[in-house]
Motif scaffolding. Structure first.
Motif, PDB file in Angstrom:
ATOM      1  N   TRP A 152     -16.064  32.481  41.026  1.00 26.02           N
ATOM      2  CA  TRP A 152     -15.291  32.753  39.761  1.00 26.02           C
ATOM      3  C   TRP A 152     -13.777  32.282  39.901  1.00 26.02           C
ATOM      4  CZ3 TRP A 152      -9.799  33.279  41.194  1.00 26.02           C
ATOM      5  CH2 TRP A 152      -9.458  33.415  42.121  1.00 26.02           C
ATOM      6  N   THR A 153     -13.441  30.715  40.587  1.00 26.24           N
ATOM      7  CA  THR A 153     -12.230  30.238  40.751  1.00 26.24           C
ATOM      8  C   THR A 153     -13.357  28.409  39.922  1.00 26.24           C
ATOM      9  OG1 THR A 153     -13.634  28.460  43.103  1.00 26.24           O
ATOM     10  CG2 THR A 153     -11.571  29.774  42.769  1.00 26.24           C
ATOM     11  N   PHE A 196     -13.699  29.888  35.994  1.00 28.20           N
ATOM     12  CA  PHE A 196     -12.113  29.995  36.305  1.00 28.20           C
ATOM     13  C   PHE A 196     -11.616  28.549  34.657  1.00 28.20           C
ATOM     14  CE2 PHE A 196      -7.432  29.526  36.376  1.00 28.20           C
ATOM     15  CZ  PHE A 196      -7.373  30.738  35.444  1.00 28.20           C
ATOM     16  N   TYR A 237     -16.930  34.076  45.574  1.00 28.76           N
ATOM     17  CA  TYR A 237     -16.756  32.433  45.652  1.00 28.76           C
ATOM     18  C   TYR A 237     -16.883  31.299  44.083  1.00 28.76           C
ATOM     19  CZ  TYR A 237     -18.033  32.964  50.653  1.00 28.76           C
ATOM     20  OH  TYR A 237     -17.808  33.462  51.431  1.00 28.76           O
TER      21      TYR A 237
END
Length: 562
Positions: free
Chosen positions: A24-25, A28, A22
């Protein structure tokens, strides 16, 4: 303490997996934020200008080579994906993603999934047992020497797969051998013969066993594999019956003297039942159908508990050949029971009998005007029931798909069972006037009743998902396996097809109109680079952070708002 430590490690591992799934966004965006903050030290604007100048100096030949190479690579990927999908029924890229990339990106842990499945109770275990695909011995299997090998001699094709023949070898070792075979020289030779892969080695071993004494299993092997005609096979089976009946009577008297004698008697019983059943099938092949029916009835009365051979399916086919429909109905009344396992022979024979009562006068136009009568409704429901059990059969009965020789093993509700049923029963459907017409008009209505066959069923359990894989192992490679429900093309095949077509079109246009495509490419490059420059030179939304890093803020406008 050990349990507490293990629980803490499991909890820490689950937290890490959750973060990969969840967060990783968030990571990023953090990377984008750092690149934005460090855009001046990294000289991103200067690098973009350099890239823009380099792209402007490229000639149209470069774009032809680039698009041509991209089209070639995507075309090769498309060909490989299509071949893999046709052979294995799945996308290679999707399979690699699920098998290797998903665990790295935080896929579901196997242990946790097993724990959650075990906590669901009996419902999950029942669902797993229902979805398990079990391979059955084909009760109407052909003779390997007199029928399968003759097909190979004529066509040059192998009708049996290695997997199918390996299952037959396992069946022979189970039915025709026991632990005490090493005490008898002929049986010891046959025990090794059933394990041989080379057919000539098996036949030579059978002849060697017969030189020692009259061995029933040796005659069976020769009748199955060496005999080139049904008449020769029948002659050998009669010799096997003479030898097998003597062994059966001797072991029957000694079966209560110990476990060893009991196992030998069980083996001799299997041998005797197999011989009598194959003799009945020889009589059926040679046109002596009434004799075959009598032999099957006597065999079922003598050994009523040996239902694993499914002799009633042989009896149903022979009775249909005699057009003894009342006797067929009597057999169905006994075996078409809710507590007994179903088969395509049971379901489609029941549908044939009900269709026979109305098919000669059935007309779809008349039925649409006046509606279906009670008898017609019963026939349609029986057809829907049969199609739900095995949806592959109608295409073979309606000759929409070509038949091949049936395999020695079948998968219930699969394409292999459909081939085995249609191979012997197509003539019976043709003999009943209007039966195939009624089937043609009504069989597709089944799929409107069960739009999601893998999730729920109507009269049977949901359709198993493993039939395609098992059927591909059972059926020869030259046969196109019937798949239900029909699979859509994977996304990556469609994506690579579109990519290949698009890049090939660009390569063609660049080759035909190099100057125009060069202007177009330079214009797109300028638009992209100018947009990137505006993005990096926009006013900062984090002035306090930039002040802390020593980055001067963007100049403010000197005009005051109106």
């Amino acid at each position: 303490m050990a349990e507490a430590g293990t629980g803490f490690l499991e909890q820490l591992k689950s937290c890490i997996v959750w973060s990969w799934t969840y967060l990783w966004t968030v990571w990023f965006f953090i990377v984008l934020f750092l690149v934005y903050i460090l855009r001046v030290p990294l000289k991103i604007n200067d690098n973009l200008s350099t890239v823009s100048m380099f792209l402007n100096t490229l000639t149209p030949k470069f774009y032809v080579a680039l698009t041509g190479t991209s089209s070639l690579i995507s075309g090769l990927i498309l060909i490989f994906e299509w071949w893999y999908f046709r052979k294995y029924g799945t996308s290679f890229i999707e399979q690699v993603s699920v098998s290797h990339l998903r665990p790295l990106l935080g896929g579901v842990d196997n242990n946790s999934s097993n724990n959650s499945n075990s906590s669901n109770g009996d419902s999950d275990s029942n669902r797993q047992s229902v979805s398990e695909c079990k391979v059955w011995r084909n009760p109407l299997n052909l003779f390997r020497g007199a029928e399968y090998n003759r097909y190979t001699w004529v066509t040059g094709r192998e009708p049996l797969t290695y997997y199918d023949m390996n299952l037959s070898a396992q069946d022979h070792q189970t039915f025709f051998t026991c632990d005490s075979d090493h005490l008898r020289p002929a049986d010891a030779i046959m025990q090794k013969a059933w394990r041989e892969r080379n057919p000539q080695a098996r036949i030579s071993a059978a002849h060697e066993a017969l030189e020692i004494n009259e061995c029933a299993t040796a005659y069976i092997l020769l009748a199955e594999e060496e005999a080139t005609t049904i008449a020769e096979a029948e002659k050998l089976f009669k010799q096997a019956l003479k030898a097998g009946d003597g062994c059966y009577r001797r072991s029957q008297q000694l079966q209560h003297h110990g476990s060893q004698y009991e196992a030998q008697h069980r083996r001799d019983t299997n041998v005797l039942v197999y011989i009598k059943r194959r003799l009945a099938m020889c009589a059926r092949r040679l046109g002596r159908t009434r004799e075959a029916v009598k032999m099957m009835r006597d065999l079922m009365k003598e050994f009523p508990l040996l239902s694993m051979f499914n002799i009633h399916e042989n009896l149903l086919e022979a009775l249909l050949e005699l057009q003894a429909y009342a006797d067929v109905q009597a057999v169905l009344a006994k075996y078409d029971d809710i507590s007994l396992p179903k088969s395509a022979t049971i379901c489609y024979t029941a549908a044939l009998l009900k269709a026979r009562a109305v098919s000669d006068k059935f007309s779809p136009e008349a039925a649409s005007r006046r509606g279906l009568s009670t008898a017609e409704m019963n026939a349609v429901e029986a057809i829907h029931r049969a199609v739900e059990f095995n949806p592959h059969v109608p295409k073979y009965l309606l000759e929409m798909k070509s038949l091949i020789l049936p395999p020695e093993h079948i998968l219930k509700r699969g394409d292999s069972e459909a081939i085995a049923y249609a191979f012997f029963h197509l003539a019976h459907w043709k003999r009943v006037e209007g039966a195939l017409n009624l089937l043609h008009c009504t069989w597709e209505g089944t799929f409107r009743m069960i739009p999601y066959p893998l999730e729920k069923g109507h009269l049977f359990y949901p359709y198993p998902i493993c039939t395609e894989t098992a059927d591909r192992e059972l059926l020869p490679s030259f046969h196109e396996v019937s798949v239900y429900p029909k699979k859509e093309l994977p996304f990556f095949i469609l994506f690579t097809a579109g990519l290949c077509s698009f890049t090939a079109m660009l390569a063609l246009l660049t080759h035909q109109f190099p100057e125009l495509m060069g202007v177009f490419a330079k214009a797109m490059t300028d638009i992209f680079c100018s947009a990137e420059r505006r993005a990096w030179n926009c006013p900062s939304i984090f002035p306090c952070v930039e002040d802390g890093l020593g980055i001067p803020p963007a100049p403010q406008s000197q005009h005051s708002p109106n």
